[in-house]
Scaffold this active site. Structure first.
Site, PDB file in Angstrom:
ATOM      1  N   ASP A 243       0.853  -1.178   0.000  1.00  0.00           N
ATOM      2  CA  ASP A 243       0.000   0.000   0.000  1.00  0.00           C
ATOM      3  C   ASP A 243       0.896   1.238   0.000  1.00  0.00           C
ATOM      4  O   ASP A 243       2.081   1.180   0.342  1.00  0.00           O
ATOM      5  CB  ASP A 243      -0.931  -0.012   1.216  1.00  0.00           C
ATOM      6  CG  ASP A 243      -2.245   0.706   0.935  1.00  0.00           C
ATOM      7  OD1 ASP A 243      -2.286   1.541   0.005  1.00  0.00           O
ATOM      8  OD2 ASP A 243      -3.226   0.455   1.642  1.00  0.00           O
ATOM      9  N   ALA A 244       0.307   2.368  -0.380  1.00  0.00           N
ATOM     10  CA  ALA A 244       1.087   3.585  -0.563  1.00  0.00           C
ATOM     11  C   ALA A 244       1.757   4.016   0.737  1.00  0.00           C
ATOM     12  O   ALA A 244       1.084   4.165   1.767  1.00  0.00           O
ATOM     13  CB  ALA A 244       0.196   4.704  -1.097  1.00  0.00           C
TER      14      ALA A 244
END
Length: 944
Positions: A243-244
């Site tokens: 995930d970012a």
């Protein structure tokens, strides 16, 4: 002399298996090139003719963030259809539009990060709109259908490559990057892993994305379950995309590792193959991987393993075989078929919760449609830009004629008076300055944040604003021409947004009482509104004290139109960017006060008041005095037309609730309590009376059930029954099959969904539905043996229209393995394998594997291990512990037999030591342990 054509390298040979082609390509890549592939934005390798590539394209209910696209109902709405064939077709349409858009815009990727299969365990989770259901069986069925549509049906090449989100046990936005979900083995295997597993095993998943949170004290991005569980479910090379910013969180927020090199190496070894960090700038991740390699934390083989998984997806997407790719050249975008499908999906997602006969509305009915969402078609964070839009008001105009429909939004109309005596004024904007999108709609992507529009000023007359109260003191302000007040980067307040939106919403404000007036705080910046010589802006100092001058209360307008109508439709709910969304959990199930007042004003003026809830999540609403209640998620571009067709009876509703609707906040566990078994959560275990149960939904038709038959053949239970439409209209019914263990030796679900079928039946039509249920569906995770077990005995088979509306039942006797006492003399007890607990949390035994148990801060932890066989006698108990504190042991809740104290705290929570004490016991007993202090208990052993 004839020039020879260079031979085609094996990785370009379509006749070879993908695995051999990837082997060849890996041998040709340099180490630096391989490392560069590990970032989300993979650069081109010109010398080999390989183009740039990136992971990640949001496509939760349509292509998101890339401009105009077909917008389908939110994921929770797709879950409410209970229709796997429909959802597969939606996935197919989304993947076709992804391909069509990608061909014209290289920013549109084919590795789609969707669907979200996190279970909707807690209805206050801010991202409730992104999941399908609280039930793992329904979630996996819907997710499998969507991924099959996204993948396509070619045996070798994929239309898009779906990645499931968010691995694992992720249901809170509050402290989401630092909180740990305590998930005991039964919950892990029977609940949280199950939705992922059944979807992966169906064969249309390209990978997963780990969640921001920790599970049992260990970040998901270094989870051993990626290796031990996920990769064991399939022979396919699954791609794990971070995930970012999560890789950096391992050090910066979670402090789980001391250096980014350690963290990056640990994540890569655990199974993360593509790092989404620092946006398009790959230099930091590349540098960390290179340093980790140089420090001996990574081998080239570790790097190659990750690159291989990424290349596997790229080959399956046809990148290296453009002439053979069956999906190349796809142009299906905003087609009539996609528009019709969006409307069909919206119609099928509407759930009729209550109906005392007021619905459907007869032709010629005079309708008052009121409420904050009556003339809205809301988008959420993961939506594309609308090409077409339909609001409930527009839909009712179409169904009943504009002359028979009256509208009142129900907002308060106000002016804001400054300390100088003037009022806030919204300057007019020329039509040429308003950038409009499809069908004349203002395009929020182009308007929000604009600095070329004039800021607000003051004048003696001012501008009448619509004050829209979304609850919790959060409000938006709208100018008469429909533009919302927003704050740009320069701090000035402008009317420059068509809708609230963005990662940080710049259109929300809060009125704060101050002296004899109010301060207006801008929530996005936290600053107050002030009036300056060059316009209205937000600033740290000199806030303006404003007087709120009310021109009209929303209730007054609602009452006025309601008393003139035959029926009132109150359209209430949420804005998906406000009070519950990614990064923000809800605080209550209650409908916001302002909307509750509008509903009561309508009901007081007209008892024939219908409540239509349009929301991303459930509400606790008093419905006893309302003749009809419906719910739909935000239904995308066709939401309004779909709702109106249901209200008018043109379509009979057949949506079903994908999660329990509770009566009050008091029915809910803590947001961070992930123990669905011990906390009696979801329809599986909840023992109270819900407002509306899981699977609930009414119809304008009536259906009878009969002829239930069951038989067991081998490892399969065969179930069949008939459903008959006894009404005079064609309608859908959702038949649901549940089970319940009658004499379980451990806590089992009150109801558990085994299968379902949505069928369309003509008047009088009778159909036989048949299901083949594997006996593994009746298993539970036996902590005593560390694996699944089918317990022999009677099981109720329940058939009906919801988890509580059971029409048919029978009992089957299943053969299985009998309950046996735990043989603890050899194996001992792993601390997390308790049967019951209070005050305990599961944490990481080491940074790489294993679980331990610790008391929650400020509490004593009590653990119970049932039916432990101590054989002919034990004389010693040993505990493996770290930290510092005390373990007390007793049997069957009796006197304390042993006290084991770790007086001197270990240097780190991962430095374990063994403590021993003498005891005398034999036979089968319940072992009780009490833990005190900052102690980690990993294991308990006994010896004779």
């Amino acid at each position: 002399m004839t020039e020879q054509t260079p031979p085609t390298p094996p990785f370009r040979d379509p006749h070879l298996p993908f695995a051999k082609r990837i082997d060849d390509l890996l041998e040709r890549l340099t180490l630096d090139e391989k490392i560069s592939f590990l970032h989300q934005y993979t650069p081109a390798v010109d010398r080999l003719g390989i183009g740039a590539w990136r992971t990640g394209q949001e496509a939760l209910h349509g292509v998101a963030w890339m401009g105009p696209a077909t917008v389908f109902p939110q994921a929770v709405g797709l879950g409410a259809t209970w229709n796997t064939d429909l959802v597969r077709r939606v996935g197919e349409a989304v993947s076709r539009e992804t391909r069509a858009m990608s061909a014209k815009d290289d920013r549109v990727g084919l590795n789609v990060w969707s669907p979200t299969v996190n279970l909707l365990r807690h209805p206050l989770w801010g991202r409730n709109e992104e999941g399908y259901s609280e039930d793992p069986k329904l979630t996996s069925a819907i997710a499998t259908a969507y991924t099959r549509g996204l993948r396509g049906d070619h045996p070798a090449y994929w239309r898009t490559a779906p990645v499931l989100k968010h691995w694992l046990a992720h249901n809170n936005e509050t402290d989401r990057a630092t909180s740990s979900s305590s998930v005991r083995p039964r919950v892990l295997h029977e609940y949280d892993l199950r939705a992922f597993r059944e979807t992966v095993e169906a064969g249309a998943v390209a990978g997963v994305m780990p969640a921001y949170n920790l599970v049992n004290g260990r970040p998901n991005h270094v989870s051993p379950y990626l290796r031990e569980q996920l990769r064991a479910w399939t022979d396919e090379e699954l791609l794990v995309c971070s995930d970012a910013a999560a890789p950096s969180n391992l050090v910066d927020l979670e402090h789980y590792f001391d250096t980014h090199e350690e963290a990056t190496a640990a994540a890569l070894i655990a199974g993360v193959d593509s790092f989404t960090d620092h946006g398009t700038d790959s230099s930091k991740i590349v540098g960390r991987v290179r340093k980790a390699y140089e420090q001996g934390l990574l081998s080239e083989a570790d790097i190659e393993t990750a690159v291989r998984r990424q290349l596997s997806v790229r080959f399956r997407l046809g990148e290296f075989d453009p002439r053979l790719d069956p999906y190349a050249g796809t142009q299906d975008f905003d087609t009539p078929a996609h528009r019709a499908l969006a409307q069909e999906a919206a119609e099928q997602s509407v759930v009729l919760l209550k109906n005392d006969g007021v619905l459907p509305l007869a032709p010629g009915t005079r309708v008052a449609v009121v409420g904050l969402l009556a003339d809205e078609c809301k988008l959420d964070w993961y939506s594309g830009t609308l090409i077409h839009r339909s609001t409930p008001l527009e839909g009712l105009y179409e169904q009943f004629g504009a002359e028979r429909v009256e509208f009142a939004e129900g907002v308060d109309r106000i002016r804001l008076k400054t300390s100088s005596g003037d009022f806030l004024h919204v300057p007019a904007v020329d039509a040429d300055d308003q950038v409009r999108g499809a069908e004349g709609a203002l395009d929020p992507a182009l308007l929000t944040g604009r600095t070329d529009l004039p800021p607000l000023t003051t004048d003696p007359a001012g501008t009448e604003l619509a004050l829209i109260d979304w609850g919790g003191g959060v409000l938006t302000l709208r100018a008469p021409d429909g533009r919302y007040l927003s704050v740009a980067d320069d701090g000035y307040v402008r009317a420059s947004a068509d809708q609230p939106g963005g990662w940080i919403v710049q259109e929300t404000f809060r009125l704060e009482p101050h002296e004899h007036g109010h301060l207006l705080r801008h929530i996005g910046t936290g600053r107050h509104v002030s009036v300056t010589a060059d316009g209205v802006k937000v600033a740290d100092g000199n806030p303006e004290i404003l007087q709120l001058i009310i021109a009209e209360r929303g209730e007054e307008a609602v009452h006025r139109v309601a008393e003139r109508a035959d029926v009132v439709v109150v359209v209430a709910g949420n804005d998906p960017h406000i009070n519950g969304r990614e990064t923000e959990d809800r605080t209550t199930l209650l409908l916001p006060d302002h909307q509750e007042r509008l509903l009561r004003a309508a009901r007081a003026a007209n008892p024939r008041t219908v409540l239509a809830l349009v929301s991303a999540y459930p509400y606790a609403v008093r419905t006893s005095d309302l003749p009809a209640v419906l719910w739909t998620s935000h239904g995308g571009q066709a939401a309004g037309a779909a709702l109106a067709r249901i209200l008018s009876g043109e379509v009979s509703p057949a949506g079903r609730l994908p999660q329990t609707w509770y009566e009050s906040d008091g029915d809910l566990p803590g947001l961070l309590d992930y123990d669905v078994i011990g906390g009696r959560q979801t329809y599986l275990y909840f023992e109270g009376t819900p407002l509306f149960p899981f699977g609930h939904g009414l119809s304008y038709a009536a259906f009878s059930y009969g002829d239930l038959a069951t038989r067991v053949e081998g490892d399969t239970l065969h179930v069949s029954f008939t459903v008959t439409n006894t009404a005079d209209i064609t309608a859908d019914e959702v038949a649901q099959l549940y089970t319940r263990a009658v004499e379980p030796t451990v806590p089992r679900p009150r109801r558990e969904l085994l299968a379902h079928s949505r069928v369309t039946l003509a008047p009088g039509e009778r159909r036989t539905l048949s299901f083949e249920v594997p006996l593994s569906a009746f298993e539970f995770w036996d902590v005593a043996r560390g694996g699944p077990r089918l317990e022999g005995g009677p099981y109720d088979i329940l058939v009906g229209a919801s988890s509580e509306d059971v029409r048919l039942r029978t009992t089957v006797l299943l053969d299985g393995e009998p309950h046996a006492a735990r043989a603890v003399l050899g194996r001992g007890l792993d601390a997390a394998d308790f049967d019951e607990q209070s005050g305990a949390a599961i944490v990481d035994r080491t940074r790489t594997a294993g679980d331990a148990v610790t008391p929650e801060p400020g509490r004593r932890a009590e653990l119970v291990y049932r039916d432990c066989d101590l054989g002919d006698g034990v004389t010693e108990v040993r505990v493996t512990v770290a930290g510092g504190g005390t373990v007390e042991l007793s049997l069957d809740g009796g006197a304390v037999l042993a006290v084991l104290e770790l007086k001197d705290a270990t240097p780190s929570p991962y430095d374990y030591t063994t403590l021993a004490a003498d005891i005398v016991a034999d036979g089968v007993h319940d072992v009780h342990l009490e833990l005190r202090g900052p102690l980690r208990l990993a294991h308990v052993g006994f010896s004779g």
